[in-house]
Design an enzyme around this catalytic site. Structure first.
Site, PDB file in Angstrom:
ATOM      1  N   LYS A 174       9.950  40.193 -41.686  1.00 17.16           N
ATOM      2  CA  LYS A 174      11.375  40.312 -41.970  1.00 17.16           C
ATOM      3  C   LYS A 174      11.904  41.523 -41.225  1.00 17.16           C
ATOM      4  CE  LYS A 174      14.473  41.869 -44.045  1.00 17.16           C
ATOM      5  NZ  LYS A 174      15.756  42.493 -43.502  1.00 17.16           N
ATOM      6  N   GLU A 249       5.796  53.246 -45.234  1.00 19.81           N
ATOM      7  CA  GLU A 249       6.026  54.321 -44.258  1.00 19.81           C
ATOM      8  C   GLU A 249       7.505  54.656 -44.359  1.00 19.81           C
ATOM      9  OE1 GLU A 249       7.218  56.380 -41.781  1.00 19.81           O
ATOM     10  OE2 GLU A 249       6.747  55.125 -40.045  1.00 19.81           O
ATOM     11  N   CYS A 283      11.772  58.586 -37.872  1.00 20.75           N
ATOM     12  CA  CYS A 283      11.360  59.089 -39.184  1.00 20.75           C
ATOM     13  C   CYS A 283      10.605  60.408 -39.083  1.00 20.75           C
ATOM     14  CB  CYS A 283      10.518  58.038 -39.905  1.00 20.75           C
ATOM     15  SG  CYS A 283       9.096  57.447 -38.969  1.00 20.75           S
ATOM     16  N   GLU A 384      17.191  63.579 -45.171  1.00 21.51           N
ATOM     17  CA  GLU A 384      16.958  62.949 -43.874  1.00 21.51           C
ATOM     18  C   GLU A 384      18.283  62.435 -43.327  1.00 21.51           C
ATOM     19  OE1 GLU A 384      13.677  60.018 -41.943  1.00 21.51           O
ATOM     20  OE2 GLU A 384      14.700  59.255 -43.727  1.00 21.51           O
TER      21      GLU A 384
END
Length: 481
Positions: A174, A249, A283, A384
């Site tokens: 996906k 992750e 990331c 973040e």
């Protein structure tokens, strides 16, 4: 022309609801294609196909050498189509064409690497005494749902699909709705390479409609997700209900620690790259640059000078060093941190300029930004941002550097810049992160594990650890007496 239907059980099919959505070129804001929007019924179809292919199909029991041969053919086909795949990836995800070209090459390497592990990681025979033999064998975990992000679409798909196929699993991929096209191409390539029907299924669509049903379905044995911490928490809770194997992750707020004894130019170049690479949409971006006080002012000046050299523009232009953000919504989110930074008392030391080309007026561009006078309690140092926003924070000594580095809910990656080997080892061991680079930033060799501590996730991808995520371990005890 890229196929834009769902790929289920070896066929390109329309969605049951007949709905579609647009994938947009971030550089111009123009529609690239209308892609089928999968719903819950489509997810059910994909899971049923993968379950059937695992329970009754040939793939889980295919000899490892034959599985490896299919993976190698996929790698070869990726290389054969490399230029077209790179152009597609660049246009769909807003990546610099040079970066997309590297991603495609690495995706091929990943399939080759796991083809090798498919035939070399079979199990072991521990000692059991003279009258018995114990076999420890690795078996595929079953049906794996693979949910990938938009920042490295093909590369992240390869990181999940290749080890899952090498292990003998069947899969449902996906991709993120913002950049699904290269995943659809991967399905075509895999089918042409001889992958049996149902072994790789691709659902394009949105998380609540296409992704959530995969996590909820008891017929799915494992979920691998790369994305935000918030979604990762939901997946972890939901998957626990059916005891799924989970690999997460998630995000990061990675420290980039620069000591005064480092190679200054290399540290400045690496620090800037660590934040501004792929517009900061990484990331592991080293968005907290921690600098020893004795060189702080000099470092700020050098970092601003490097940021000033960045040229924003169309990703296909070889003279451009920064492309657009993925969407207008994401640009608005990144922009909100400018106000957060100012409100918390940080100093906006540098902000770049947007492209002036009228053909790019509809694109989602955002310039490089550097904040100084940052305290580690500020939002721009805690959250973040996933954009080209650097926070430069001073430290006095090694102890304070480590404390600042670890003062975060995340623990994905870190970089340490020093010429003292002993210090490099000490600080690398002391920082709570899954990946620590010394005198470098952002390398991710396929042979080494990738993943984080704390809120940065659970489990590891890449290397042998990446294969184990899709394997169950079984002991078989043979009594010979």
């Amino acid at each position: 022309m890229v196929e834009t239907k769902l790929y289920i059980d070896g066929s390109w099919v329309d969605g049951v609801d007949g709905e579609s959505f647009s994938t947009v070129d971030p550089a111009t804001g123009e529609e690239i294609a209308a892609v089928v929007r999968a719903g819950r019924v489509d997810a059910d179809r994909a899971v049923a196909a993968a379950r059937r292919a695992f329970d009754t199909g040939p793939w889980p029991t295919t000899p490892p050498r034959e599985r490896a041969a299919v993976l190698r053919r996929i790698a070869a086909a990726i290389r054969a189509d490399a230029e077209e795949l790179a152009r597609l990836e660049s246009r769909d995800a807003g990546k610099l064409l040079t970066d997309a070209t590297e991603d495609v090459a690495e995706a091929a390497e990943i399939f080759d690497y796991y083809a090798g592990l498919a035939v070399s990681e079979g199990g072991e025979i521990p000692p059991s005494g003279p009258d018995a033999v114990t076999l420890v064998v690795s078996e595929p975990v079953g049906v794996a749902a693979l949910i990938t992000p938009w920042n490295f679409p093909l590369l992240m798909a390869a990181q999940k699909v290749a080890p899952a196929l090498a292990a003998g699993c069947t899969t449902i991929l996906k991709p993120a709705e913002q950049a699904p096209l290269s995943s659809l191409e991967l399905a075509r390539i895999a089918a042409e390479a001889g992958l049996p029907p149902g072994v790789l299924n691709v659902l394009t669509g949105f998380g609540p409609e296409a992704g959530a049903p995969l996590v909820e379905d008891p017929r799915v044995d494992a979920v691998s997700f790369t994305g935000s911490e918030a979604v990762g928490r939901i997946i972890g809770r939901t998957a626990a209900e059916t005891f799924k194997r989970v690999t997460l992750e998630l995000g990061g707020k990675s420290p980039n620690v620069v000591f005064a004894d480092a190679d200054f130019d290399a540290a400045m170049e690496g620090s800037a790259f660590g934040v501004f690479f792929h517009q900061g949409q990484v990331c592991s971006a080293g968005s907290r640059v921690l600098v020893e006080r004795s060189i702080y002012d000099e470092a700020v000046e050098a970092l601003c000078a490097r940021a000033a050299e960045i040229r924003l523009g169309h990703p296909a232009d070889p003279e451009v060093s920064m492309g657009p953000l993925i969407s207008a919504e994401h640009r608005a989110k990144v922009n909100s941190y400018l106000e957060h930074g100012r409100a918390d008392g940080a100093h906006l030391a540098y902000m770049g300029r947007l492209p002036t080309d009228p053909d790019l007026a509809g694109g989602f561009y955002f310039p490089p930004v550097i904040f100084t006078d940052v305290d580690n309690t500020m939002k721009i140092a805690r959250e973040e941002i996933f954009g080209p926003v650097m926070a430069v924070i001073p430290f006095t000594d090694e102890e304070e550097a480590v404390a600042l580095a670890n003062d975060t809910t995340y623990g994905l990656a870190a970089a340490v810049w020093t010429s003292d080997v002993k210090r490099a080892v000490r600080v690398s061991r002391a920082i709570r992160a899954g990946v620590v680079w010394v005198n470098d930033s952002q390398p991710a060799p396929v042979e080494a594990p990738w993943g984080g501590f704390k809120a940065s996730g659970i489990g590891r991808e890449l290397g042998r650890h990446g294969l184990r995520a899709y394997q169950e371990t079984k002991q078989i005890y043979l009594n010979l007496d």
